[in-house]
Design a protein around this motif. Structure first.
Motif, mmCIF file in Angstrom:
data_model
loop_
_atom_site.group_PDB
_atom_site.id
_atom_site.type_symbol
_atom_site.label_atom_id
_atom_site.label_comp_id
_atom_site.label_asym_id
_atom_site.label_seq_id
_atom_site.Cartn_x
_atom_site.Cartn_y
_atom_site.Cartn_z
ATOM 1 N N GLY A 119 56.890 113.314 24.929
ATOM 2 C CA GLY A 119 58.036 113.470 25.824
ATOM 3 C C GLY A 119 58.863 112.213 26.000
ATOM 4 N N LEU A 120 58.729 111.253 25.055
ATOM 5 C CA LEU A 120 59.453 109.984 25.202
ATOM 6 C C LEU A 120 60.665 109.928 24.269
ATOM 7 C CD1 LEU A 120 59.340 106.917 26.270
ATOM 8 C CD2 LEU A 120 58.237 106.442 24.090
ATOM 9 N N VAL A 121 61.806 109.479 24.781
ATOM 10 C CA VAL A 121 62.917 109.110 23.911
ATOM 11 C C VAL A 121 63.229 107.637 24.124
ATOM 12 C CG1 VAL A 121 64.044 111.364 23.807
ATOM 13 C CG2 VAL A 121 64.720 109.742 25.563
ATOM 14 N N VAL A 122 63.836 107.018 23.107
ATOM 15 C CA VAL A 122 64.084 105.586 23.135
ATOM 16 C C VAL A 122 65.475 105.325 22.585
ATOM 17 C CG1 VAL A 122 63.352 103.385 22.140
ATOM 18 C CG2 VAL A 122 61.638 105.098 22.712
ATOM 19 N N PHE A 123 66.270 104.529 23.261
ATOM 20 C CA PHE A 123 67.500 104.058 22.624
ATOM 21 C C PHE A 123 67.855 102.675 23.106
ATOM 22 C CE2 PHE A 123 68.942 106.835 26.139
ATOM 23 C CZ PHE A 123 69.761 105.978 26.843
ATOM 24 N N GLY A 124 68.603 101.937 22.335
ATOM 25 C CA GLY A 124 69.015 100.584 22.680
ATOM 26 C C GLY A 124 69.296 99.798 21.421
ATOM 27 N N GLU A 125 70.324 98.971 21.485
ATOM 28 C CA GLU A 125 70.626 98.105 20.352
ATOM 29 C C GLU A 125 69.778 96.850 20.473
ATOM 30 O OE1 GLU A 125 74.777 97.128 19.973
ATOM 31 O OE2 GLU A 125 74.378 95.502 18.550
ATOM 32 N N GLU B 126 66.905 90.489 22.269
ATOM 33 C CA GLU B 126 67.304 91.189 23.494
ATOM 34 C C GLU B 126 67.633 92.647 23.194
ATOM 35 O OE1 GLU B 126 69.288 89.510 21.602
ATOM 36 O OE2 GLU B 126 71.433 89.888 21.961
ATOM 37 N N VAL B 127 67.439 93.497 24.195
ATOM 38 C CA VAL B 127 67.809 94.905 24.045
ATOM 39 C C VAL B 127 69.137 95.100 24.745
ATOM 40 C CG1 VAL B 127 67.180 97.289 24.552
ATOM 41 C CG2 VAL B 127 65.413 95.639 23.902
ATOM 42 N N ARG B 128 70.160 95.441 23.965
ATOM 43 C CA ARG B 128 71.513 95.495 24.527
ATOM 44 C C ARG B 128 71.880 96.908 24.907
ATOM 45 N NH1 ARG B 128 74.078 91.004 21.256
ATOM 46 N NH2 ARG B 128 76.040 92.032 21.668
ATOM 47 N N PRO B 129 72.782 97.011 25.887
ATOM 48 C CA PRO B 129 73.172 98.345 26.342
ATOM 49 C C PRO B 129 73.944 99.116 25.266
ATOM 50 C CG PRO B 129 74.563 96.672 27.336
ATOM 51 C CD PRO B 129 73.485 95.943 26.606
ATOM 52 N N VAL B 130 73.947 100.431 25.395
ATOM 53 C CA VAL B 130 74.698 101.283 24.477
ATOM 54 C C VAL B 130 75.715 102.067 25.280
ATOM 55 C CG1 VAL B 130 72.737 101.473 22.933
ATOM 56 C CG2 VAL B 130 73.079 103.209 24.682
ATOM 57 N N VAL C 263 64.100 98.260 29.704
ATOM 58 C CA VAL C 263 63.566 97.124 28.938
ATOM 59 C C VAL C 263 64.724 96.182 28.627
ATOM 60 C CG1 VAL C 263 61.545 98.121 27.798
ATOM 61 C CG2 VAL C 263 63.793 98.476 26.807
ATOM 62 N N ASP C 264 64.433 94.891 28.629
ATOM 63 C CA ASP C 264 65.505 93.966 28.269
ATOM 64 C C ASP C 264 65.179 93.127 27.036
ATOM 65 O OD1 ASP C 264 63.617 92.625 29.685
ATOM 66 O OD2 ASP C 264 64.927 92.187 31.404
ATOM 67 N N ARG C 265 63.882 93.102 26.648
ATOM 68 C CA ARG C 265 63.530 92.339 25.448
ATOM 69 C C ARG C 265 62.556 93.154 24.610
ATOM 70 N NH1 ARG C 265 65.248 87.827 24.589
ATOM 71 N NH2 ARG C 265 63.579 87.515 23.093
ATOM 72 N N ILE C 266 62.548 92.893 23.308
ATOM 73 C CA ILE C 266 61.692 93.751 22.483
ATOM 74 C C ILE C 266 60.205 93.440 22.687
ATOM 75 C CG2 ILE C 266 63.435 94.204 20.715
ATOM 76 C CD1 ILE C 266 61.368 92.457 19.003
ATOM 77 N N ASP C 267 59.873 92.187 23.044
ATOM 78 C CA ASP C 267 58.449 91.926 23.291
ATOM 79 C C ASP C 267 57.954 92.741 24.482
ATOM 80 O OD1 ASP C 267 60.362 90.171 24.351
ATOM 81 O OD2 ASP C 267 58.824 88.802 25.081
ATOM 82 N N LYS C 268 58.862 92.941 25.483
ATOM 83 C CA LYS C 268 58.501 93.763 26.646
ATOM 84 C C LYS C 268 58.299 95.217 26.212
ATOM 85 C CE LYS C 268 58.806 90.532 29.753
ATOM 86 N NZ LYS C 268 60.141 89.986 29.979
ATOM 87 N N ALA C 269 59.152 95.670 25.311
ATOM 88 C CA ALA C 269 59.031 97.053 24.843
ATOM 89 C C ALA C 269 57.710 97.246 24.100
ATOM 90 C CB ALA C 269 60.209 97.406 23.940
ATOM 91 N N VAL C 270 57.345 96.222 23.300
ATOM 92 C CA VAL C 270 56.090 96.325 22.540
ATOM 93 C C VAL C 270 54.900 96.279 23.498
ATOM 94 C CG1 VAL C 270 54.655 95.153 20.833
ATOM 95 C CG2 VAL C 270 57.095 95.438 20.416
ATOM 96 N N ASP C 271 55.004 95.446 24.547
ATOM 97 C CA ASP C 271 53.941 95.412 25.554
ATOM 98 C C ASP C 271 53.782 96.767 26.240
ATOM 99 O OD1 ASP C 271 53.426 92.818 25.043
ATOM 100 O OD2 ASP C 271 54.535 91.997 26.763
ATOM 101 N N ALA D 287 62.179 107.949 29.200
ATOM 102 C CA ALA D 287 63.096 107.295 28.275
ATOM 103 C C ALA D 287 62.988 105.794 28.436
ATOM 104 C CB ALA D 287 64.526 107.745 28.545
ATOM 105 N N LEU D 288 62.842 105.112 27.317
ATOM 106 C CA LEU D 288 62.888 103.648 27.309
ATOM 107 C C LEU D 288 64.337 103.278 27.040
ATOM 108 C CD1 LEU D 288 60.290 102.114 27.711
ATOM 109 C CD2 LEU D 288 60.099 101.802 25.259
ATOM 110 N N VAL D 289 64.992 102.631 28.003
ATOM 111 C CA VAL D 289 66.430 102.381 27.853
ATOM 112 C C VAL D 289 66.746 100.926 28.154
ATOM 113 C CG1 VAL D 289 66.948 104.750 28.557
ATOM 114 C CG2 VAL D 289 67.044 102.944 30.248
ATOM 115 N N PRO D 290 67.858 100.410 27.628
ATOM 116 C CA PRO D 290 68.264 99.045 27.940
ATOM 117 C C PRO D 290 68.468 98.899 29.451
ATOM 118 C CG PRO D 290 69.587 99.950 26.159
ATOM 119 C CD PRO D 290 68.784 101.076 26.707
ATOM 120 N N ARG D 291 68.041 97.771 30.010
ATOM 121 C CA ARG D 291 68.148 97.590 31.458
ATOM 122 C C ARG D 291 69.587 97.792 31.931
ATOM 123 N NH1 ARG D 291 64.764 95.819 35.148
ATOM 124 N NH2 ARG D 291 63.261 95.013 33.651
ATOM 125 N N ALA D 292 70.532 97.312 31.148
ATOM 126 C CA ALA D 292 71.931 97.396 31.562
ATOM 127 C C ALA D 292 72.448 98.832 31.584
ATOM 128 C CB ALA D 292 72.799 96.546 30.646
#
Ligand code: TYD
Ligand code: MG
Length: 458
Positions: A389-395, A401-405, A443-451, A423-428
């Motif tokens: 049930g998870l979706v993920v988006f972000g540049e 850094e995970v940038r907003p879309v 999420v704002d950084r990819i290391d955080k997303a991996v954690d 949903a895992l989404v850019p913080r912005a």
């Protein structure tokens, strides 16, 4: 019609030469001379292509010009209308490109029947005989009584018929079969394709019909194909599809009357093209339980959000140069993401072959899929599926850094509609009120997303 003297123009430098030569005498490029009608002489009708459009009215003040809010003519197929920007526009020229056999003639016949119920329409066939067109119409159960048919490939005759019949919508199937007597080149050559399209465009703009030009794209892409026309016409649509599947996508590449990158989705059936009302479901593979290497993202195609499953497979490489292959995504972007993954999350893939695929033949060009590609790769590397049930988006940027879309909320709504719950989404992209039915995790950084993944992967 008096024969116009033609010249040969170099496609590289624009230099002219009276005769065809293998090498351009001006810039020395090879095989770049193409037959053209000289445009320097304003008295020549064929040369001054846009005379009827602009020159006749001289300079005027912009605010004195009435904006014609061209009444749209719906094609009767909402998915087709979506890519057209709401329907055909009188006087506008649409180029419909695509591989042979993808379904261009089928689509247009179906559309003409619907338009023909209320307006006059003309189908010009240069490729197939009237009998073949009739056979297709019968197969599609298209009522031909409202469709005027002309089997002709000679441009001047087609122009005359268009002037006589005055249809509101005309289809030219295909532009590559036409030839104009003003040129000596063979039908299908760059010179003929360009000249025929320019003449038809001129007629359309001078109060003529909405014209759809069918163009075949060869596998190699460019050769005398529709690409030489892209700047002449108002709207460029490409028909895409996987030869292995029945799904067909129409994408707007350029549109003076609507959004670009708009996507229309159809399925080819025994009875012609059928519209797919819920395309998101199509781009998700239907395996029941979550599997490693799969991550759903939400892309934005034109004005429509679309859930697409990204699959990654990482496998131990046995050659010195590990493979990096993508289907439906950019390979260069993958190389960048692998570097970011290493530098900013400490996950190295030097010894892995990496394959990434966007399900069902969809092509994703926007960077919003970055984060999903990264997480799909991590999931495959670790052999652990992402939570259900998870979706993920972000540049993802080069600094990790995970940038907003764009349009984060609409993406979340689409995902919620299809039953996704997280949903895992850019913080912005977070908003205070959120979207009902789906929990957004910033999420704002990819290391955080991996954690996050490490804690929540199954
Ligand atoms: P067509 O419209 O002739 O393609 P194009 O004009 O782009 O070259 O479509 C041809 C293919 O579509 C052909 O392989 C048969 C298939 N088809 C169907 O599956 N169902 C149909 O009802 C029709 C008319 C065609
Ligand atoms: Mg055809």
């Amino acid at each position: 019609m008096a024969k116009v003297k033609t010249v040969y123009v170099c496609t590289e430098c624009g230099g002219q030469s009276p005769k065809w030569q293998g090498q351009c005498p001006h810039c020395n490029s090879w095989n770049t001379l193409v037959e053209s009608i000289p445009v320097t002489d304003p008295s020549s009708g064929a040369g001054n292509r846009y005379a009827g459009l602009t020159a006749a009215r001289g300079v005027m003040r912009l605010d004195r010009v009435d904006p014609v809010d061209a009444g749209r003519i719906p094609s009767g197929l909402p998915e087709f209308d979506r890519v057209l920007g709401g329907g055909f526009v009188p006087g506008a020229v649409v180029l419909l490109g695509g591989d042979p056999g993808i379904g261009k003639s089928t689509l247009l016949l179906q559309a003409l029947q619907k338009v023909g119920d209320q307006h006059s329409v003309l189908y010009v066939t240069g490729e197939e005989s009237p009998e073949q067109v009739s056979a297709r119409a019968r197969r599609l159960k298209v009522d031909g009584s409202k469709i005027a048919l002309l089997a002709e490939i000679q441009l001047e005759k087609i122009l005359a018929s268009l002037r006589d019949e005055k249809p509101l919508v005309a289809v030219i199937d295909s532009i590559q079969t036409l030839w104009s007597e003003a040129l000596n080149s063979a039908p299908g050559s760059v010179a003929q394709v360009r000249e025929c399209a320019a003449q038809l465009t001129r007629l359309a703009k001078a109060g003529g019909p909405a014209i759809v030009l069918v163009g075949h794209v060869t596998k190699e892409g460019a050769i005398a194909g529709p690409r030489v026309l892209e700047h002449i016409v108002d709207t460029v649509l490409y028909f895409e599809g996987d030869s292995g599947s029945s799904f067909r996508l129409i994408r707007a590449i350029k549109n003076r009357f609507g959004a670009v990158n708009e996507l229309g989705v159809f399925a080819m059936t025994e009875m012609g093209l059928r519209e797919v009302s819920n395309p998101s479901a199509l781009f998700l593979s239907h395996s029941g339980d979550p599997v490693p290497g799969s991550c759903v993202t939400v892309t934005q195609e034109g004005t429509r959000p679309l859930c697409v499953e990204i699959q990654a497979l990482l496998d131990e490489a046995h050659a010195p140069n590990p493979k990096r292959l993508t289907v439906g995504l950019e390979t260069n972007r993958l190389a960048m993401l692998l570097a970011v993954l290493h530098r900013h999350a400490g996950i190295a893939c030097f010894d892995q072959d990496v394959f990434v695929n966007a399900v069902a033949g969809v092509k994703i060009s926007e960077p919003a899929a970055d984060l999903a590609v990264l997480l799909a790769m991590v999931s495959s590397l670790r052999g652990k599926p992402l939570p259900a049930g998870l979706v993920v988006f972000g540049e993802v940027g080069l600094a990790g850094e995970v940038r907003p879309v764009q349009r984060g909320q609409e993406r979340l709504k689409e995902a919620a509609k299809l039953g996704f719950t997280k949903a895992l989404v850019p913080r912005a992209n977070m908003t205070r009120q959120g979207v009902e039915g789906i929990q957004a995790i910033p999420v704002d950084r990819i290391d955080k997303a991996v954690d996050w993944l490490r804690e929540h992967a199954l």
